[in-house]
Design an enzyme around this catalytic site. Structure first.
Site, mmCIF file in Angstrom:
data_model
loop_
_atom_site.group_PDB
_atom_site.id
_atom_site.type_symbol
_atom_site.label_atom_id
_atom_site.label_comp_id
_atom_site.label_asym_id
_atom_site.label_seq_id
_atom_site.Cartn_x
_atom_site.Cartn_y
_atom_site.Cartn_z
ATOM 1 N N GLY A 4 -29.432 -1.293 60.306
ATOM 2 C CA GLY A 4 -30.812 -1.748 60.517
ATOM 3 C C GLY A 4 -31.170 -2.848 59.518
ATOM 4 O O GLY A 4 -30.352 -3.216 58.668
ATOM 5 N N TYR B 95 -45.682 5.833 67.281
ATOM 6 C CA TYR B 95 -44.795 5.527 66.144
ATOM 7 C C TYR B 95 -45.435 6.010 64.835
ATOM 8 O O TYR B 95 -44.795 6.724 64.039
ATOM 9 C CB TYR B 95 -44.527 4.016 66.101
ATOM 10 C CG TYR B 95 -43.883 3.528 64.828
ATOM 11 C CD1 TYR B 95 -42.550 3.807 64.543
ATOM 12 C CD2 TYR B 95 -44.615 2.771 63.899
ATOM 13 C CE1 TYR B 95 -41.964 3.354 63.355
ATOM 14 C CE2 TYR B 95 -44.041 2.311 62.730
ATOM 15 C CZ TYR B 95 -42.717 2.610 62.456
ATOM 16 O OH TYR B 95 -42.142 2.162 61.287
HETATM 17 N N1 LIG Z 1 -39.781 -2.898 60.732
HETATM 18 C C1 LIG Z 1 -41.000 -2.809 60.226
HETATM 19 O O1 LIG Z 1 -41.834 -3.704 60.399
HETATM 20 C C2 LIG Z 1 -41.390 -1.618 59.390
HETATM 21 C C3 LIG Z 1 -42.712 -1.535 58.918
HETATM 22 C C4 LIG Z 1 -43.086 -0.444 58.143
HETATM 23 C C5 LIG Z 1 -42.168 0.540 57.837
HETATM 24 N N2 LIG Z 1 -40.894 0.441 58.324
HETATM 25 C C6 LIG Z 1 -39.967 1.521 57.995
HETATM 26 O O2 LIG Z 1 -38.923 0.986 57.188
HETATM 27 C C7 LIG Z 1 -37.697 1.679 57.480
HETATM 28 C C8 LIG Z 1 -36.612 0.677 57.833
HETATM 29 O O3 LIG Z 1 -37.039 -0.055 58.992
HETATM 30 P P1 LIG Z 1 -36.153 -1.220 59.634
HETATM 31 O O4 LIG Z 1 -37.079 -2.302 60.029
HETATM 32 O O5 LIG Z 1 -34.983 -1.504 58.760
HETATM 33 O O6 LIG Z 1 -35.653 -0.481 60.963
HETATM 34 P P2 LIG Z 1 -34.542 -0.956 62.017
HETATM 35 O O7 LIG Z 1 -34.070 -2.330 61.716
HETATM 36 O O8 LIG Z 1 -35.098 -0.647 63.371
HETATM 37 O O9 LIG Z 1 -33.339 0.027 61.695
HETATM 38 C C9 LIG Z 1 -33.421 1.384 61.993
HETATM 39 C C10 LIG Z 1 -32.027 1.940 62.117
HETATM 40 O O10 LIG Z 1 -32.124 3.298 62.558
HETATM 41 C C11 LIG Z 1 -31.170 3.499 63.578
HETATM 42 N N3 LIG Z 1 -31.515 4.589 64.476
HETATM 43 C C12 LIG Z 1 -32.417 4.621 65.484
HETATM 44 N N4 LIG Z 1 -32.374 5.802 66.114
HETATM 45 C C13 LIG Z 1 -31.433 6.558 65.474
HETATM 46 C C14 LIG Z 1 -30.924 7.861 65.658
HETATM 47 N N5 LIG Z 1 -31.343 8.655 66.647
HETATM 48 N N6 LIG Z 1 -29.988 8.315 64.813
HETATM 49 C C15 LIG Z 1 -29.498 7.526 63.815
HETATM 50 N N7 LIG Z 1 -29.930 6.264 63.608
HETATM 51 C C16 LIG Z 1 -30.892 5.793 64.426
HETATM 52 C C17 LIG Z 1 -31.155 2.182 64.312
HETATM 53 O O11 LIG Z 1 -30.001 2.090 65.107
HETATM 54 P P3 LIG Z 1 -30.057 1.183 66.466
HETATM 55 O O12 LIG Z 1 -30.213 -0.215 66.032
HETATM 56 O O13 LIG Z 1 -28.753 1.505 67.101
HETATM 57 O O14 LIG Z 1 -31.252 1.690 67.224
HETATM 58 C C18 LIG Z 1 -31.171 1.194 63.163
HETATM 59 O O15 LIG Z 1 -29.901 0.929 62.653
HETATM 60 C C19 LIG Z 1 -38.031 2.682 58.575
HETATM 61 O O16 LIG Z 1 -38.343 3.922 58.013
HETATM 62 C C20 LIG Z 1 -39.280 2.121 59.216
HETATM 63 O O17 LIG Z 1 -40.073 3.117 59.844
HETATM 64 C C21 LIG Z 1 -40.482 -0.610 59.068
#
Ligand SMILES: NC(=O)c1ccc[n+]([C@@H]2O[C@H](COP(=O)([O-])OP(=O)(O)OC[C@H]3O[C@@H](n4cnc5c(N)ncnc54)[C@H](OP(=O)(O)O)[C@@H]3O)[C@@H](O)[C@H]2O)c1
Length: 301
Positions: free
Chosen positions: A10, A124
């Site tokens: 991710g 979410y």
């Molecule tokens: N992105 C934002 O704007 C944002 C904002 C606030 C907080 N956050 C938080 O910050 C953290 C990191 O976010 P990020 O943006 O790096 O997220 P991301 O890029 O969407 O990465 C999430 C990872 O989790 C994996 N995943 C999804 N479903 C899964 C499952 N069932 N089992 C195992 N792995 C799974 C995804 O795999 P796939 O790619 O194969 O689905 C991906 O590799 C998260 O906790 C998120 O809630 C993010």
């Protein structure tokens, strides 16, 4: 230090896979090797690895898609982290987990503190709040970092989308009523690694003393409109840019499946005071992120 990193492909996980390396042995996994929607898969992964620190960078982050798949969002973001917390406690390990500004409804008007009442507006946000609460109820040695508007140049993020739109459109319409803290995945990962480094040889008690919930996001806050302006001002691919104008618009002009909070900026003072670290100002980080992209582009051109 033996670290288990979940979600290593991710945005944040990919950066963590790199920044954690100097700390010890890093076992990095992602779906389908580990499935956060499956308790047995989580338990097996942790029991086989026997880490001292678990970092959970997995999440179901597709905010609109989650509205149509609430059970899966709840399993990955809500229940799975609880299983992880139980397994961490069994091993006496530290759990580092990330949550979101979307646990808030955006009506406060000033940056949110950790003890402000959450009230998520979408599936979410509700599922991420459930994850925080289940981790807290397990009462192990957990650090929960609520972050916001995470971006990287590797994956689909607001920054990569704006750069893509700018190649195809003369005018962009971007909402100016959504406000929060843009956070570069790399500096969030680096800060996580710095905390672990600072914890030193005696990291278990050091981190356990500081367990709890913290806000940790890019310093300062801005609207998506101003963020898009800054992205285009620093666009590394300026020759390809067609956009000459960005117009402010309203969230209500772009109906989406999920309702989003309007003002969800986070106040990160508790983290800064506890760990003597802070994330750079969002504009500084954005420039560094786009500069690094520019540099790589120049090298391959
Ligand atoms: N992105 C934002 O704007 C944002 C904002 C606030 C907080 N956050 C938080 O910050 C953290 C990191 O976010 P990020 O943006 O790096 O997220 P991301 O890029 O969407 O990465 C999430 C990872 O989790 C994996 N995943 C999804 N479903 C899964 C499952 N069932 N089992 C195992 N792995 C799974 C995804 O795999 P796939 O790619 O194969 O689905 C991906 O590799 C998260 O906790 C998120 O809630 C993010």
């Amino acid at each position: 230090m033996k670290l288990l990193l979940l979600g290593n492909t991710g945005q944040l996980g990919w950066e963590l896979q790199r920044t954690l390396q100097p700390l010890g042995v890093v076992v990095g996994l992602d779906y389908p090797e580990v499935n956060m929607a499956d308790a047995a898969s989580i338990r097996k992964t942790v029991r086989e690895c026997r880490p001292e620190v678990i970092i959970n960078a997995t999440a179901f982050t597709a905010v609109d898609k989650a509205e149509g798949e609430p059970e899966l969002a709840e399993a990955v973001n809500g229940s799975g982290p609880g299983i992880l917390a139980e397994e961490a406690r069994r091993l006496n390990a530290i759990l580092i987990h990330y949550s979101t500004d979307y646990v808030f409804d955006g009506t406060k008007g000033t940056p949110y503190l950790e003890n402000d009442l959450p009230h998520p507006l979408n599936v979410y946000g509700k599922s991420k709040l459930a994850g925080e609460r289940v981790i807290q109820s397990v009462d192990g040695k957990s650090l929960i970092f609520r972050t916001a508007w995470v971006y990287s140049l590797r994956r689909d993020s607001f920054v990569s989308k704006v750069l893509g739109w700018a190649r195809k459109n003369e005018t962009l319409r971007i909402v100016d009523d959504q406000i929060s803290n843009p956070t570069w995945a790399r500096v969030l990962a680096e800060t996580t690694a710095l905390i672990l480094a600072r914890a030193g040889d005696n990291f278990l008690p050091w981190l356990a003393e500081r367990k709890g919930l913290y806000h940790l996001a890019g310093s300062g806050f801005t609207s998506r409109f101003e963020w898009a302006q800054a992205i285009l001002q620093n666009n590394p691919d300026r020759e390809e840019q067609m956009t000459t104008e960005i117009r402010p618009s309203l969230t209500s002009d772009f109906p989406t499946a999920a309702q989003r909070p309007l003002f969800s900026a986070l106040d990160c003072s508790k983290f800064e005071q506890t760990f003597a670290l802070h994330l750079p100002d969002w504009e500084v980080a954005l420039k560094l992120a786009l500069d690094s992209f520019d540099d790589s582009l120049k090298r391959v051109k």
